[in-house]
Design a protein around this motif. Sequence first.
Motif, short mmCIF file in Angstrom:
data_model
loop_
_atom_site.label_atom_id
_atom_site.label_comp_id
_atom_site.label_asym_id
_atom_site.label_seq_id
_atom_site.Cartn_x
_atom_site.Cartn_y
_atom_site.Cartn_z
N VAL A 145 60.76 -93.37 65.36
CA VAL A 145 60.68 -94.45 66.33
C VAL A 145 60.25 -95.70 65.57
CG1 VAL A 145 59.59 -95.34 68.42
CG2 VAL A 145 60.04 -92.90 68.21
N ARG A 146 60.95 -96.80 65.81
CA ARG A 146 60.66 -98.07 65.13
C ARG A 146 60.69 -99.18 66.17
NH1 ARG A 146 58.55 -101.59 62.04
NH2 ARG A 146 59.80 -102.69 60.49
N GLY B 78 64.33 -98.83 67.66
CA GLY B 78 65.21 -97.83 67.08
C GLY B 78 64.60 -96.45 67.26
N VAL B 79 65.43 -95.49 67.67
CA VAL B 79 64.97 -94.13 67.95
C VAL B 79 65.98 -93.14 67.37
CG1 VAL B 79 64.44 -92.48 69.78
CG2 VAL B 79 63.89 -94.89 70.10
N SER B 80 65.47 -92.10 66.72
CA SER B 80 66.36 -91.02 66.29
C SER B 80 65.94 -89.73 66.98
CB SER B 80 66.32 -90.85 64.76
OG SER B 80 65.12 -90.23 64.35
N ARG C 231 71.72 -87.14 71.51
CA ARG C 231 71.88 -88.53 71.93
C ARG C 231 71.15 -88.85 73.23
NH1 ARG C 231 76.78 -86.15 73.26
NH2 ARG C 231 77.37 -86.41 75.44
N GLN C 232 71.13 -87.93 74.18
CA GLN C 232 70.50 -88.21 75.47
C GLN C 232 69.03 -88.54 75.29
OE1 GLN C 232 72.43 -88.47 78.17
NE2 GLN C 232 70.70 -89.22 79.35
N ASN C 233 68.34 -87.76 74.46
CA ASN C 233 66.93 -88.05 74.18
C ASN C 233 66.76 -89.43 73.57
OD1 ASN C 233 65.99 -85.57 75.10
ND2 ASN C 233 66.03 -84.63 73.08
N ALA C 234 67.63 -89.77 72.63
CA ALA C 234 67.52 -91.07 71.95
C ALA C 234 67.78 -92.22 72.92
CB ALA C 234 68.48 -91.12 70.76
N PHE C 235 68.82 -92.09 73.74
CA PHE C 235 69.13 -93.15 74.72
C PHE C 235 67.98 -93.33 75.70
CE2 PHE C 235 73.78 -92.63 73.78
CZ PHE C 235 74.04 -93.96 73.51
N GLU C 236 67.52 -92.24 76.27
CA GLU C 236 66.46 -92.33 77.27
C GLU C 236 65.16 -92.86 76.67
OE1 GLU C 236 66.08 -88.59 79.31
OE2 GLU C 236 68.09 -88.76 80.18
N ALA C 237 64.81 -92.39 75.50
CA ALA C 237 63.57 -92.85 74.87
C ALA C 237 63.63 -94.33 74.54
CB ALA C 237 63.29 -92.04 73.60
#
Length: 150
Positions: free
Chosen positions: A76-77, A95-97, A101-107
């Motif tokens: 997470v940045r 920025g999130v990895s 993808r769903q976790n990254a989009f939602e986060a």
Amino acid sequence: MITVQQEDFDHGREYEALRELANRDGAIVTFTGLVRDFNSQCSVSNVVIEHYSGMTEKYLMQICSDAKKRWNLGQVRIIHRIGTLEAFEQIVFVGVSSKHRQNAFEAAQFIMDILKTTAPFWKQETTAKGTQWVKRKDSDEAAAAKWSGA
């Protein structure tokens, strides 16, 4: 990683740094917010963003921690700029990895929604009508509120 700074950031460089650290994650989602040249009443030439040093960084770290508790995330940045920013300048980077993808989009959406409504930043706009402090919008509050039950 959290940074509050006056200097601009390089989106491509930030993405590459996330990618290098993302290990075996299958998704990277980034968001870059820009200073808008308008508000609901008139045009905006610039904004001045103030914060409480130390307190702001601690709060952003808490937002990241909360996101990591809700979703299976890798990196997470957050970068948030302060000082005087002209219209169309970059103001924030998230920025999130994650493995998925769903976790990254939602986060990423969660981080922005919570940051926008509760992080200790104050914005003052310069418009054709003078300067004014930016108030929270009902739409931003509603976006943040949807996460309270998640």
